[in-house]
Motif scaffolding. Structure first.
Motif: not given
Length: 278
Positions: A171-192
């Motif tokens: 998406v957008a280059p960097s040297c070492l940083l990675l960054m993003g956003i995660t949204d859970l679907a309605e009714g879900s509770v567990w991430n990763t």
């Protein structure tokens, strides 16, 4: 601007930590105070976490006095995610307008950064990750619409979620940083879920869009000897490379993930079987 320092810990160290010590070493609770810029410097891959919530005035920062350089970004890059109302980020005179869930990449060498909200009634909440960088790359605004979404998980296992890549080679280059956003679907509770380790990268989570009474139970530590943190809205967790990271919420939530380390290979992970967790 304030700068707190954390030194990190080894897996053997946390066996003796009580709740207070675990929270003090791995949980950042003071990111978003009105008209304040707050940073935490961790020796875990030298990541800096920051938060700024301009309400009645604009806020400026950029000095490197706390880290021994002329400017904060003399040898660093920075990602800024807006988790609140619309606001502006001015980098050396160039103005970028960030709506909710837009992310700004600020390249190495920036000298002065000023953040402001468009409305004091709905202030911006700027969450920041900064890591050492060895190349000069241009600043770039990545609107939410330009992020790359991935659909992950399964509603039957309560872990269906959408992961949006922002600062990423695709998406957008960097040297070492990675960054993003995660949204859970309605009714879900567990991430990763299922959990994993990535020995070559550390990670930081900032949980947001939570009701005041809700918490995320964030699991960390070695798979064979886990620990947990209770995390509230707007708080962040440091996750060293040796630690698992996964969590379940008592209500809806989202999180910003930021990573740095030896590579930018998002799938360079070692899965951990749920049956091996203890």
């Amino acid at each position: 601007m304030t700068m707190k320092v954390l030194y990190g810990a080894a897996p053997e160290d946390i066996k003796s930590y009580d709740t207070e010590r675990l929270r003090s070493e791995f949980l950042i609770t003071d990111l978003f105070a009105a008209d304040t810029v707050s940073f935490t410097y961790t020796h875990v891959d030298r990541l800096i976490l920051g938060g700024a919530m301009p309400v009645s005035e604009s806020l400026s920062f950029g000095s490197g006095i706390d880290i021994g350089t002329r400017y904060l970004l003399s040898a660093r890059e920075l990602g800024i995610a807006n988790l609140g109302g619309a606001g502006t980020v001015t980098v050396d005179g160039k103005v970028f307008t960030l709506q909710n869930r837009d992310v700004l990449y600020v390249g190495r060498g920036a000298k002065e950064i000023t953040v402001a909200s468009l409305s004091a009634n709905t202030p911006a909440r700027f969450y920041m990750n900064s890591v050492p960088a060895g190349v000069d790359l241009p600043h770039r605004l990545i609107p939410k619409a330009e992020s790359k979404p991935l659909e992950l998980g399964d509603a039957r296992r309560s872990n269906k979620r959408r992961l949006a890549m922002y600062i990423h080679p695709e998406v957008a280059p960097s040297c070492l940083l990675l960054m993003g956003i995660t949204d859970l679907a309605e009714g879900s509770v567990w991430n990763t879920m299922p959990p994993h380790l990535h020995e070559r990268r550390m990670e930081a989570y900032c949980y947001f869009d939570m009701a005041g009474e809700d918490r995320v139970i964030h699991l960390m530590g070695r798979p064979e000897e886990t620990r947990h943190l209770l995390v509230a809205n707007g708080e962040a967790v440091l996750s060293p490379a040796w630690s698992i990271h996964m969590g379940a919420g008592t209500g809806p939530y989202a999180f910003v993930w930021g990573m740095t380390g030896e590579n930018q290979e998002y799938n360079d992970v070692a899965p951990v079987a749920l049956a091996d967790l203890k």
